[in-house]
Write a protein that holds these residues in place. Structure first.
Motif, mmCIF file in Angstrom:
data_model
loop_
_atom_site.group_PDB
_atom_site.id
_atom_site.type_symbol
_atom_site.label_atom_id
_atom_site.label_comp_id
_atom_site.label_asym_id
_atom_site.label_seq_id
_atom_site.Cartn_x
_atom_site.Cartn_y
_atom_site.Cartn_z
ATOM 1 N N ILE A 1 -3.340 -8.360 -25.351
ATOM 2 C CA ILE A 1 -2.688 -8.339 -26.660
ATOM 3 C C ILE A 1 -2.637 -6.883 -27.120
ATOM 4 O O ILE A 1 -3.662 -6.193 -27.131
ATOM 5 N N ARG B 1 -1.727 -4.436 -30.237
ATOM 6 C CA ARG B 1 -1.421 -4.361 -31.668
ATOM 7 C C ARG B 1 -1.036 -2.927 -31.985
ATOM 8 O O ARG B 1 -1.641 -1.982 -31.497
ATOM 9 N N GLY B 2 -0.063 -2.774 -32.864
ATOM 10 C CA GLY B 2 0.355 -1.436 -33.258
ATOM 11 C C GLY B 2 1.819 -1.422 -33.631
ATOM 12 O O GLY B 2 2.529 -2.408 -33.415
ATOM 13 N N GLY B 3 2.256 -0.310 -34.189
ATOM 14 C CA GLY B 3 3.663 -0.182 -34.549
ATOM 15 C C GLY B 3 4.510 0.016 -33.308
ATOM 16 O O GLY B 3 4.069 0.597 -32.321
ATOM 17 N N ASP C 1 3.726 -6.444 -35.415
ATOM 18 C CA ASP C 1 2.910 -5.391 -34.805
ATOM 19 C C ASP C 1 2.029 -5.960 -33.702
ATOM 20 O O ASP C 1 0.892 -5.551 -33.516
ATOM 21 N N ARG D 1 -4.282 3.340 -23.025
ATOM 22 C CA ARG D 1 -5.162 4.072 -23.935
ATOM 23 C C ARG D 1 -5.029 5.576 -23.695
ATOM 24 O O ARG D 1 -4.981 6.359 -24.636
ATOM 25 N N HIS E 1 -3.133 4.882 -33.866
ATOM 26 C CA HIS E 1 -3.793 3.662 -34.315
ATOM 27 C C HIS E 1 -3.174 2.460 -33.614
ATOM 28 O O HIS E 1 -1.993 2.168 -33.795
ATOM 29 N N ALA F 1 -4.463 -1.301 -31.047
ATOM 30 C CA ALA F 1 -5.558 -2.050 -30.430
ATOM 31 C C ALA F 1 -5.031 -2.699 -29.159
ATOM 32 O O ALA F 1 -3.858 -3.096 -29.093
ATOM 33 N N ILE F 2 -5.892 -2.769 -28.173
ATOM 34 C CA ILE F 2 -5.565 -3.498 -26.949
ATOM 35 C C ILE F 2 -6.744 -4.429 -26.676
ATOM 36 O O ILE F 2 -7.895 -3.987 -26.681
ATOM 37 N N VAL F 3 -6.430 -5.686 -26.468
ATOM 38 C CA VAL F 3 -7.498 -6.660 -26.253
ATOM 39 C C VAL F 3 -7.166 -7.504 -25.026
ATOM 40 O O VAL F 3 -6.074 -8.057 -24.915
ATOM 41 N N ASP F 4 -8.125 -7.583 -24.132
ATOM 42 C CA ASP F 4 -7.983 -8.414 -22.932
ATOM 43 C C ASP F 4 -8.240 -9.866 -23.311
ATOM 44 O O ASP F 4 -9.294 -10.194 -23.847
#
Lengths: 216, 1015
Positions: free
Chosen positions: A56, A58-60, A99, A118, A125, A127-130
């Protein structure tokens, strides 16, 4: 150590040696439920693409677009509900919310992709989520796949409303899932692990009329 | 061919297949009909006059109509118990081989009916409100009376065995939904289809075509039905068109959401057939979201209201034509037709052409002069002008009609009555547009004096065409359908040109007159019964009486008399009833107005509403990655939200399976003395990243987060803005800008929304993102004095108590799988929560058990978890709290950071005088004086057990268990000023009169210093 701290965020390699057995979210369904074989009469085919890498983002969009292009060779979908695939069709980026994006890559690539993203994103700003353990991808094909979807979701899956390149989170039965249209002949469903057994049962029930077959 | 068995069947004509003869059984007697028949047409073909007994008076009743509006011919279908279907309208049931039906009413049978005696003797003593007035006092007896009244009167019965059939739903979307495939509907659908629109056309009948299937008129010089067939085949070939025959649009809901019910197999047999190994669903609900809706629902003919108009042999005129022209059935020999309009003359012409005797047409108008009138005259049919049928003669079949000249406006019989011998009376008082669906929107219909009927008021996105809005002429109706379709598509920004409608001859019709109730020589209250609503046995006299008793609103008249109730929904009788109420009240029909029609238009079986959402698909079951192991190891499951969580794992002891109490006692002791393991995967888990993650945590939790270092874990309390506890859990610092929050199982989704809500609406400037990882990680809690020993065998993590302390987390490998291990405890014992990617969870779990054998590693479930945490005084948000409990009430002052620099959610509320009250209910422990007592959760607590009721209640028990570790019952409770009551003896009174004595104690029952979890 599995964690590699990226600046101030911890990434985590979830994978052990390949010798360690793993179970997809559909394993209970396969082990204890019905698994009808695909035949020439099957007008819907069900096939899980298990153990892929799911991230996932997240960000602009402006922040993420360049990095995604650099790392995956795919531009972020320009439109809401957009789905973009790379040339091989193995890697994809999907709009989830203004976003939020879902990246799916071949299994085992996810940590590398995360770290390269990354690296490319630096101090921005985001986020990256596995979430690879939390969901699985299923494809539905066949002449009655669309009708099966009509039994299951109130979203309009007619080609005029749901063309190739579109992806949407929908209510499905009494649960929900992500519905994608990567190509003319195929639909993809992203199932959440804990709901996977219910959704499998629902899909098999809805597909019984069309002689649904499960390819393993 | 068995024509001789079917005395009323014509030798030719109709759309039935005479080559296919079907046998069926009605009230135990065998008959024959043909493919294409309805049960009603087959019964009429066989000369079956008596199909039912009426609901209230038990009067003999026959078939009146040919469609959904049929009030009498309700039958019970089914040859076996499981196949029972109540209240099927014989007019809408296709005949199939072996069909078995019975009259819905009539006990012991329809010919000799016990209740008819009541009806005959009591008839005039059963005014509206009879049942209420007679049986409602004393109110307690109503249930007893009702049982017998129902047995006598009845309205069908549901099957006592499981339905072997199944039902499903299909979601449909279209630009234009056309309801009704008669002339207007077909013209509309064709117009829209040719314009390339996505169209759904549904029609409730066995065959599409509506009135065209029985029409006398030619279209393009060919039978109208032929044009219909051509249109339907063109539509069928269009990929954008969905044709749904046998499908009733039953409900119009908001935003053009329309529910259609398709009867998929009810025309094929009693049970759904199996095709290619798949048993078809019996019926299907189409949930249609339509861009625009076009109602081409046609009109229902109004019968006239005259004396004994319910005796079998009384029909509406149009039904006579339908039976003759569509089914080749003449429902009698000698016809008297009583009309107020030209259109209905068709019935006499059709009857005459069928070679049977038209005794007379009785026309309420003084000088009828339309084309159809001329045709009838030319055939030599006697036309009695300015007159009407006052009264039918006969008991179980019409034997005559009393006819006289009337003054409709003055509501008077003006001439001498003449008795005409006949066996059939057909009547027509005009045509009521079928406005039910339009009324479902809440829009009140308006009275149109021109057509003498209510026309629909239409909300945005809904259109009506043809007879449904009073355009009854065929040529005009066809053009109207096409025109309205273009209007509907224009509303979607789509241009379409109306189709060129087929050429239809225009028949000049004379003006109709307004006639509803026919006057009788006697006043209405003393005249023979004049039925308005036959299904509910509502007479003109009942309506008149209701108005005399002061019921002036039509809604009150409806409820007092039951007019328009039941499956009927006023299709045949409502307008007549309103006209009678208007006459009695001296008002006009529009002044009286109409009642509201509600969904469903016709009855819908529950199965179709439920669809596939039953049995194992009733509700989603959420499984953890370890579910299969739990099943294989005999777990009993508890529903926690939609999760299936192991509740306890009963073992076989001496050949007997443990009870829950026994299993929980064993599991609890194992954790306190050895090692246990819990599947804690269902806990909500939220990944939080961003430079402001820490600041955000400080604002949503009551306690402080500024100094929590990577590698550390903290317990947090989350309040709503009212200061009341909402959820709790631990949050771990994974990196300076990275946290993993856990929530309660049930609170997970709510907390996630809560975080997003505050971030998006209040603090969008904070740089932080939240992502649910609940399903990504599987969580296993290994806990007990032997936990370290066990874990050390399978991990590379240094478990030394100095380097890996309580409330630390570390990563490494467990059973060769990368894991994050959190040293947190919900049991009060040494505990490690192991998180691994869920796909590998089963391997880790099984490896732990391999190594755990020597420690008797004991799997435990939620019940033991509850006991263990309660022994430690650890709350469960939602069990020990109920939305009215603050962190201070819980005594958790240590978890409230009043001096944090930025205000946090709930802080202001916690500084109100009310939340600082000393006598608020506070969280305490209770120890029953008798250790064998386990208090009831929810039980109230009082000071004086002998105080008379109502007692002063101090609080209540929130959690209560038996503790094998304490060898005593114990409980958690909230009690007013509880912390100042330590050591006090209070009472818990029970419903059986005894009161348990309890001592107020600290909520921490075991290891108050917390030494065990720090070892």
């Amino acid at each position: 150590m599995s964690d590699i701290t990226y600046g101030r965020v911890a990434t985590f390699n979830t994978h052990p040696d390949a010798s360690i057995p793993k179970e997809s979210p559909l394993s209970v369904a396969y082990n204890t439920g019905s698994v009808p074989a695909a035949t020439s009469d099957s007008r819907v085919l069900f096939k899980e693409q298990a153990f892929l890498g799911h991230l996932i983002l997240r960000g602009g969009a402006i922040v993420l677009d360049e990095a995604v292009r650099k790392v995956l060779g795919i531009s972020l979908p320009g439109q809401p509900l957009g789905l973009a695939l790379d040339e091989t069709g193995e890697r994809s980026v999907q709009w989830l919310s203004p976003d939020e994006w879902l990246v799916i890559v071949p299994g085992g690539e996810e940590l590398d992709v995360e770290q390269r993203l990354r690296d490319a994103l630096g101090d921005a700003h985001y986020a990256i989520v596995d979430v690879s353990g939390g969901q699985t991808l299923v494809s539905l094909e066949g002449e009655k796949a669309r009708e099966l979807l009509m039994k299951s979701t109130s979203y309009d899956v007619h080609p005029s409303n749901f063309p190739v390149g579109k992806a949407v989170s929908v209510v499905f039965g009494k649960s929900s899932l992500i519905l994608r249209r990567p190509s003319e002949e195929r639909y993809e469903l992203v199932l959440r692990r804990s709901f996977a057994d219910y959704l499998y049962r629902w899909i098999l029930d809805a597909g019984a009329e069309y002689g649904i077959g499960v390819q393993r | 061919m068995s024509q001789s068995n079917q005395p009323n069947r014509l030798r030719q004509g109709g759309r039935i297949d005479r080559a296919r003869t079907l046998s069926f059984t009605f009230n135990g007697k065998r008959y024959q009909g043909h493919a294409g028949d309805t049960l009603a047409s087959a019964l009429l073909a066989n000369g079956v006059d008596l199909v039912n007994r009426s609901f209230k008076y038990s009067r003999p009743r026959g078939i009146v109509a040919a469609g959904a509006e049929e009030p009498n011919a309700l039958v019970q279908l089914g040859s076996t118990e499981a196949a029972q279907v109540p209240n099927v309208r014989a007019t809408q049931q296709a005949l199939f081989e072996g069909l078995t039906a019975q009259s819905t009413n009539g006990w012991p049978n329809v010919q000799r009916d016990v209740m008819s005696l009541v009806g005959k003797l009591g008839g005039r003593f059963m005014p509206p409100g009879f049942y209420y007035k007679t049986f409602m006092a004393p109110a307690s007896m109503w249930m007893t009376y009702e049982k017998y009244i129902r047995k006598g009167a009845g309205l069908g019965r549901s099957p006592m065995e499981n339905d072997p059939d199944s039902y499903d739903h299909l979601n449909q979307h279209c630009e234009l939904l056309v309801v009704g495939a008669g002339p207007a509907g077909l013209a509309a659908a064709l117009t829209a289809a040719r314009a390339g629109a996505r169209v759904i056309l549904c029609d409730e009948q066995e065959e599409m075509g509506g009135s065209l299937l029985a029409s006398r008129e030619l279209l393009d010089d060919q039978p109208a039905a032929q044009w219909a067939e051509q249109v339907i085949s063109e539509l069928a070939e269009n990929d954008n068109v969905t044709l749904l025959p046998r499908t009733t649009a039953n409900g119009y809901h908001d935003h053009n959401f329309v529910t259609l019910h398709e009867r998929r197999t009810e025309h094929l047999g009693e049970a759904a057939p199996t095709v290619d190994g798949y048993r078809l669903t019996r019926s299907r609900m189409h949930r249609v979201r339509a861009g625009q809706v076009l109602l081409a629902t046609g009109a229902h003919e109004r019968p006239l209201v005259y004396g004994n108009n319910d005796v079998p042999g009384n029909l509406v005129a149009g039904a006579v034509s339908t039976y003759i022209r569509r089914y080749g059935v003449v429902p009698g020999n000698k016809l008297v037709l009583s009309v107020s309009n030209d259109h209905a003359y068709r019935a006499a012409l059709d009857w005459d052409e069928a070679g049977r005797d038209v005794v007379a047409i009785v026309d309420a108008r003084r000088h009828p002069d339309g084309e159809l009138v001329e045709q009838a005259r030319a055939r030599g049919i006697r036309i009695i002008e300015g007159s009407a049928v006052l009264e039918a003669k006969g008991d179980k079949r019409v034997s005559g009609a009393r006819v006289a000249t009337i003054d409709a406006a003055a509501f008077k019989v003006t001439g001498q009555a003449e008795l005409l011998e006949c066996d059939t009376i057909a009547s027509s008082g005009g045509y009521s547009p079928v406005i039910h669906l339009a009324s479902h929107t809440g829009a009140r219909p308006t009275w149109d004096e021109e057509i003498l009927g209510f026309v629909p008021s239409l909300v945005k996105g809904v259109h009506a065409a043809g007879s449904a809005r009073g355009v009854h002429d065929l040529a005009e109706g066809l053009a109207d359908g096409a025109a309205k379709a273009t209007e509907a598509l224009a509303a979607l920004g789509k241009s379409a040109s109306a189709i060129e409608p087929p050429r239809a001859e225009t028949i000049r019709e004379g003006e109709a007159c307004a006639l509803y109730q026919v006057p009788h020589e006697k006043p209405t209250l003393r005249a023979p019964k004049q039925f308005v609503d036959m299904q509910n046995d509502v007479t003109a006299a009942a309506i008149e009486l209701a108005t005399r008793e002061g019921f002036e609103s039509i809604e009150h008249v409806k409820r007092y008399t039951a007019m328009g109730f039941g499956t009927d929904q006023g299709k045949l009788g409502n307008i007549n009833g309103m006209a009678i109420a208007a006459r009695c009240l001296g008002r006009s029909i529009p002044e009286v107005g109409t009642t509201v029609f509600r969904p469903n238009y016709t009855p819908v079986t529950f199965g179709a509403i439920v669809g596939r959402h039953c049995r194992e698909l009733f509700d989603p079951e959420r499984y953890t990655a370890l579910h299969q192991w739990h099943v294989e190891n005999g777990a009993e499951f508890e529903d926690v939200g939609q999760w299936k969580r192991p509740w306890y794992f009963p073992r076989k002891v001496n050949g007997k399976l443990e009870t829950m109490d026994e299993a929980v006692a064993r599991e609890s002791l194992a954790v306190r003395t050895g090692v246990g393991i819990l599947d804690a995967t269902t806990l909500g888990k939220i990944d939080i990243q961003g430079p402001d993650a820490r600041e955000f945590l400080g604002r949503v939790y009551t306690n402080k987060w500024a100094k929590l270092a990577p590698g550390r874990v903290r317990y947090g309390l989350m309040c709503k803005d009212d200061g009341m506890l909402m959820d709790d859990g631990t949050t771990s610092c994974l990196g300076e800008n990275h946290f993993l929050m856990t929530t309660t199982t049930g609170g997970a989704a709510g907390v996630m929304e809560w975080l997003e809500l505050w971030h998006q609406t209040e603090w969008p400037e904070l740089q932080v993102y939240f992502t649910s990882v609940t399903d990504h990680w599987a969580t296993m809690t290994v806990t007990g004095p032997d936990a370290r020993k066990l874990l050390s065998e399978v991990t590379d993590i240094d478990l030394d108590k100095e380097s890996f302390k309580f409330m630390d987390w570390r990563n490494g490998k467990v059973a060769d799988v990368p894991a994050r291990v959190f040293r947190i405890s919900f049991t009060g014992e040494l505990a490690y929560e192991i998180n691994v990617q869920a796909n590998y969870a089963m391997h880790v779990w099984k490896t732990l058990f391999e190594h755990g054998k020597k420690y008797d590693l004991t799997p435990y479930g939620t019940e033991t978890m509850h006991v263990l945490r309660a022994e430690k005084g650890l709350i469960i948000a939602g069990q020990d709290t109920d939305g009215s409990v603050t962190p201070e009430d819980l005594g958790m002052f240590w978890a409230i950071g009043y001096d944090k620099p930025f205000s946090w959610i709930g802080k202001r509320a916690l500084t109100r005088p009310d939340t600082a009250r000393k006598d608020r209910k506070q969280f305490v422990g209770l120890k029953p004086v008798d250790p064998k007592v386990v208090l009831e959760e929810g039980a109230h607590i009082v000071v004086d057990k002998d105080q008379p009721i109502p007692m002063d209640m101090l609080g209540h028990v929130t959690s209560s268990y038996y503790s094998p570790n304490l060898e005593s019952g114990f409980a958690l409770a909230v009690i007013k000023g509880g912390r100042d009551r330590m050591g006090e003896k209070l009472y818990v009174p029970m419903p059986d009169g005894q009161a348990h004595e309890v001592e107020v104690v600290s909520p921490v029952f075991i290891d108050p210093k917390g030494e065990r979890q720090h070892v």
